[in-house]
Write a protein that holds these residues in place. Sequence first.
Motif, PDB file in Angstrom:
ATOM      1  N   ASN A 404     -23.895 -22.446  42.408  1.00 39.91           N
ATOM      2  CA  ASN A 404     -24.278 -21.369  41.492  1.00 39.91           C
ATOM      3  C   ASN A 404     -24.997 -20.252  42.234  1.00 39.91           C
ATOM      4  N   ILE A 405     -24.850 -20.227  43.575  1.00 41.26           N
ATOM      5  CA  ILE A 405     -25.400 -19.152  44.396  1.00 41.26           C
ATOM      6  C   ILE A 405     -24.287 -18.155  44.697  1.00 41.26           C
ATOM      7  N   SER A 406     -24.561 -16.873  44.491  1.00 41.33           N
ATOM      8  CA  SER A 406     -23.593 -15.828  44.794  1.00 41.33           C
ATOM      9  C   SER A 406     -24.120 -14.975  45.947  1.00 41.33           C
ATOM     10  N   PHE A 407     -23.184 -14.386  46.703  1.00 39.18           N
ATOM     11  CA  PHE A 407     -23.548 -13.526  47.826  1.00 39.18           C
ATOM     12  C   PHE A 407     -23.087 -12.101  47.535  1.00 39.18           C
ATOM     13  N   VAL A 408     -23.954 -11.136  47.879  1.00 43.12           N
ATOM     14  CA  VAL A 408     -23.615  -9.723  47.719  1.00 43.12           C
ATOM     15  C   VAL A 408     -23.910  -9.019  49.031  1.00 43.12           C
ATOM     16  N   LYS A 409     -23.231  -7.903  49.237  1.00 47.62           N
ATOM     17  CA  LYS A 409     -23.485  -7.144  50.465  1.00 47.62           C
ATOM     18  C   LYS A 409     -24.094  -5.791  50.111  1.00 47.62           C
ATOM     19  N   ILE A 410     -24.995  -5.344  50.980  1.00 55.20           N
ATOM     20  CA  ILE A 410     -25.695  -4.078  50.762  1.00 55.20           C
ATOM     21  C   ILE A 410     -25.562  -3.241  52.032  1.00 55.20           C
ATOM     22  N   HIS A 411     -24.912  -2.083  51.923  1.00 59.35           N
ATOM     23  CA  HIS A 411     -24.803  -1.160  53.050  1.00 59.35           C
ATOM     24  C   HIS A 411     -26.065  -0.299  53.119  1.00 59.35           C
ATOM     25  N   VAL A 412     -26.661  -0.207  54.295  1.00 57.86           N
ATOM     26  CA  VAL A 412     -27.884   0.583  54.482  1.00 57.86           C
ATOM     27  C   VAL A 412     -27.515   1.908  55.142  1.00 57.86           C
ATOM     28  N   ASP A 413     -27.653   2.998  54.395  1.00 55.44           N
ATOM     29  CA  ASP A 413     -27.383   4.331  54.930  1.00 55.44           C
ATOM     30  C   ASP A 413     -28.667   4.917  55.524  1.00 55.44           C
ATOM     31  N   ALA A 414     -28.511   6.050  56.226  1.00 54.92           N
ATOM     32  CA  ALA A 414     -29.664   6.691  56.881  1.00 54.92           C
ATOM     33  C   ALA A 414     -30.713   7.136  55.874  1.00 54.92           C
ATOM     34  N   ASP A 415     -30.262   7.527  54.666  1.00 58.27           N
ATOM     35  CA  ASP A 415     -31.212   8.007  53.655  1.00 58.27           C
ATOM     36  C   ASP A 415     -31.640   6.907  52.690  1.00 58.27           C
ATOM     37  N   LEU A 433     -32.673 -13.193  48.392  1.00 60.06           N
ATOM     38  CA  LEU A 433     -32.948 -13.473  49.794  1.00 60.06           C
ATOM     39  C   LEU A 433     -31.905 -12.835  50.707  1.00 60.06           C
ATOM     40  N   ILE A 434     -32.356 -12.098  51.723  1.00 57.86           N
ATOM     41  CA  ILE A 434     -31.457 -11.563  52.740  1.00 57.86           C
ATOM     42  C   ILE A 434     -31.200 -12.683  53.745  1.00 57.86           C
ATOM     43  N   VAL A 435     -29.947 -13.155  53.823  1.00 64.03           N
ATOM     44  CA  VAL A 435     -29.648 -14.321  54.662  1.00 64.03           C
ATOM     45  C   VAL A 435     -29.026 -13.938  56.005  1.00 64.03           C
ATOM     46  N   VAL A 436     -28.303 -12.813  56.063  1.00 62.19           N
ATOM     47  CA  VAL A 436     -27.663 -12.372  57.301  1.00 62.19           C
ATOM     48  C   VAL A 436     -27.714 -10.852  57.365  1.00 62.19           C
ATOM     49  N   ILE A 437     -27.941 -10.324  58.558  1.00 58.77           N
ATOM     50  CA  ILE A 437     -27.808  -8.877  58.797  1.00 58.77           C
ATOM     51  C   ILE A 437     -26.688  -8.700  59.815  1.00 58.77           C
ATOM     52  N   ILE A 438     -25.653  -7.967  59.425  1.00 52.55           N
ATOM     53  CA  ILE A 438     -24.540  -7.684  60.335  1.00 52.55           C
ATOM     54  C   ILE A 438     -24.769  -6.299  60.926  1.00 52.55           C
ATOM     55  N   ARG A 439     -24.967  -6.261  62.242  1.00 54.37           N
ATOM     56  CA  ARG A 439     -25.273  -5.008  62.936  1.00 54.37           C
ATOM     57  C   ARG A 439     -24.249  -4.841  64.057  1.00 54.37           C
ATOM     58  N   LEU A 458     -26.359  -5.807  54.962  1.00 52.65           N
ATOM     59  CA  LEU A 458     -27.187  -6.945  54.560  1.00 52.65           C
ATOM     60  C   LEU A 458     -26.385  -7.852  53.632  1.00 52.65           C
ATOM     61  N   VAL A 459     -26.427  -9.144  53.923  1.00 50.42           N
ATOM     62  CA  VAL A 459     -25.804 -10.140  53.048  1.00 50.42           C
ATOM     63  C   VAL A 459     -26.928 -10.862  52.327  1.00 50.42           C
ATOM     64  N   ALA A 460     -26.950 -10.716  51.009  1.00 46.13           N
ATOM     65  CA  ALA A 460     -28.040 -11.270  50.206  1.00 46.13           C
ATOM     66  C   ALA A 460     -27.524 -12.396  49.318  1.00 46.13           C
ATOM     67  N   ALA A 461     -28.372 -13.381  49.085  1.00 43.31           N
ATOM     68  CA  ALA A 461     -28.049 -14.507  48.208  1.00 43.31           C
ATOM     69  C   ALA A 461     -28.951 -14.468  46.987  1.00 43.31           C
ATOM     70  N   ALA A 462     -28.357 -14.807  45.844  1.00 46.89           N
ATOM     71  CA  ALA A 462     -29.121 -14.880  44.601  1.00 46.89           C
ATOM     72  C   ALA A 462     -28.380 -15.793  43.643  1.00 46.89           C
ATOM     73  N   ARG A 463     -29.095 -16.288  42.663  1.00 41.59           N
ATOM     74  CA  ARG A 463     -28.436 -17.126  41.667  1.00 41.59           C
ATOM     75  C   ARG A 463     -27.515 -16.256  40.811  1.00 41.59           C
ATOM     76  N   GLU A 464     -26.326 -16.800  40.562  1.00 40.28           N
ATOM     77  CA  GLU A 464     -25.360 -16.013  39.793  1.00 40.28           C
ATOM     78  C   GLU A 464     -25.768 -15.948  38.328  1.00 40.28           C
ATOM     79  N   PHE A 465     -25.221 -14.956  37.665  1.00 36.69           N
ATOM     80  CA  PHE A 465     -25.512 -14.770  36.240  1.00 36.69           C
ATOM     81  C   PHE A 465     -24.773 -15.841  35.440  1.00 36.69           C
ATOM     82  N   GLU A 466     -25.501 -16.611  34.629  1.00 33.39           N
ATOM     83  CA  GLU A 466     -24.903 -17.761  33.952  1.00 33.39           C
ATOM     84  C   GLU A 466     -24.834 -17.614  32.438  1.00 33.39           C
ATOM     85  N   ASN A 467     -25.261 -16.489  31.917  1.00 27.81           N
ATOM     86  CA  ASN A 467     -25.240 -16.317  30.468  1.00 27.81           C
ATOM     87  C   ASN A 467     -23.842 -15.922  30.015  1.00 27.81           C
TER      88      ASN A 467
END
Length: 529
Positions: A404-415, A433-439, A458-467
């Motif tokens: 029930n853990i999902s992973f999302v990615k976050i792109h970090v721009d200069a601004d 939780l940030i689990v991996v940084i791909i650089r 950034l690869v982040a982990a969080a509990r998925e939405f279950e409702n």
Amino acid sequence: MNQYLLLAGVVIAACVLLHRFAEKLPVPSLLIFIALGMFFGENGPLGIVFNEYAVSENICSACLIVVMFYGGFGTNIHVARPVAGRAFFLASLGVLFTAALVGIFSHYALGLAWMESFLIGAVLSSTDAASVFNILRSQKMALKNHTDSLLELESGSNDPMSYLLTVVMVSLVTGQQVSVPVLFLQQMSFGVLGGLLIGWISVLLLNRFDFSMEQGKTIFVFSAAIIAYALPNAVGGNGYLSVYLCGILMGNRYFPGKRELVHFFDAVTGISQMMIFFLLGLLVTPVELPQVLLPAILIMVFMTVIGRPLAVSAILLPLRSSLRQIGIVSWAGLRGVASIVFAIYVILHQVNMTFNIFNLVFCVVLLSLGLQGTLLPWVAGKLGMIDQCADIQKTFNDYQEDSNISFVKIHVDADSGMAHKKLSKLSLPTGFLIVVIIRGEENIIPNGETEVLPGDLLVAAAREFENRRNLYLYEISIDKGHKWSGKKLKELDTGKGLLVVLVKRHDETIIPDGNTEICLDDTLVLARF
């Protein structure tokens, strides 16, 4: 009674313990459970004498109800839509052609009477859903051009036609007065109406009724599957067709608590398949099999090399299927438990036959699973039909992550407000939780002192939405003529509570905004609130 309960407990425990071992073998794992049944049987070391055909038919039919319902429930109709027409013709005309060809061969090659020959053809005319599902899933084998969906739909829906042909032939052979058109209309109409009506009512109740008891929804769906088979069957309809259609309708509609159902039916269906094949192995008398071995080999070779390919080609060639697809569909015509259950039906109606039809069909099934099932991945590879980029689980409605853990990615721009900050200084929600940084080419396992830089992924982990009561995700395909094709998202009138959250375009995944244009062959992931 106590002996049967003890045997059932031992067998279920043995099947569960052997399952993981069986999946690793190069042969279909269901063969292991046939062998286990023969080990327990009267010619095996334990020597248990079991000749209860009526009991076996009841148990196998009950297990087959679960297998067929879950086969329909797990069929992703959106993925299978491009091949639904082909699957329908294979499941109806294909079964009829196969039965006729096997009947003609049995008459001329084995010297059997016409009625007896066509009865054998009717019993053996369907392919086995349990075996096809088992091989595709265990081998994680996705096939090109939606061929895996085609095989799943065909194998899951062709048992009703084979059963109808068997009932008709038994009636004719035993001299019963029967109108074939009336029987066909009765079986099909009550089967279709019953399955769709029971499925629709069940979904309606699941969405509107608050089940106060724990696991009430699971028990209710299980009862719906039983009713979907028994009610049409009681009024002369085709129960197998009904329960399969009920499964398809319920599997492709939203109702709360589907995740729990998937886990339950996965387990029950697995046990049902194991029990069926074990029971059939227990029921057979191996010392009698040599009497039917030669005709069984001849029939199996004919079906594999001539009968099935002719029937498949007659249907798929006019529909412009490729020769490679025709080849793999022809080879994947595995015979299985349904044919043996129909053979038991023939025995219980005391049809006089030259060969013991249970032993004959048992040998054909054993040979089919052993040869065709074992070589199916090899044949698919030789024909270039394995799709390495696809996931076979996507063809099933129960596709989901086990966790029930999902992973999302976050792109970090200069601004970005996250740039040039340490992770410990970021305002992240609790449980995020940030689990991996791909650089660049580097994968960094971060800690609180790790600094986030522009360009990081950034690869982040969080509990998925279950409702699931309040949010439902599903996919739609943009086919030719779809009213959304060529429009921007902001131009769509999606109605209240519906949002396009993802666009899949070939190998690209797009997070859309209002200016995203929808193109032909896109797959949209929609959220309904």
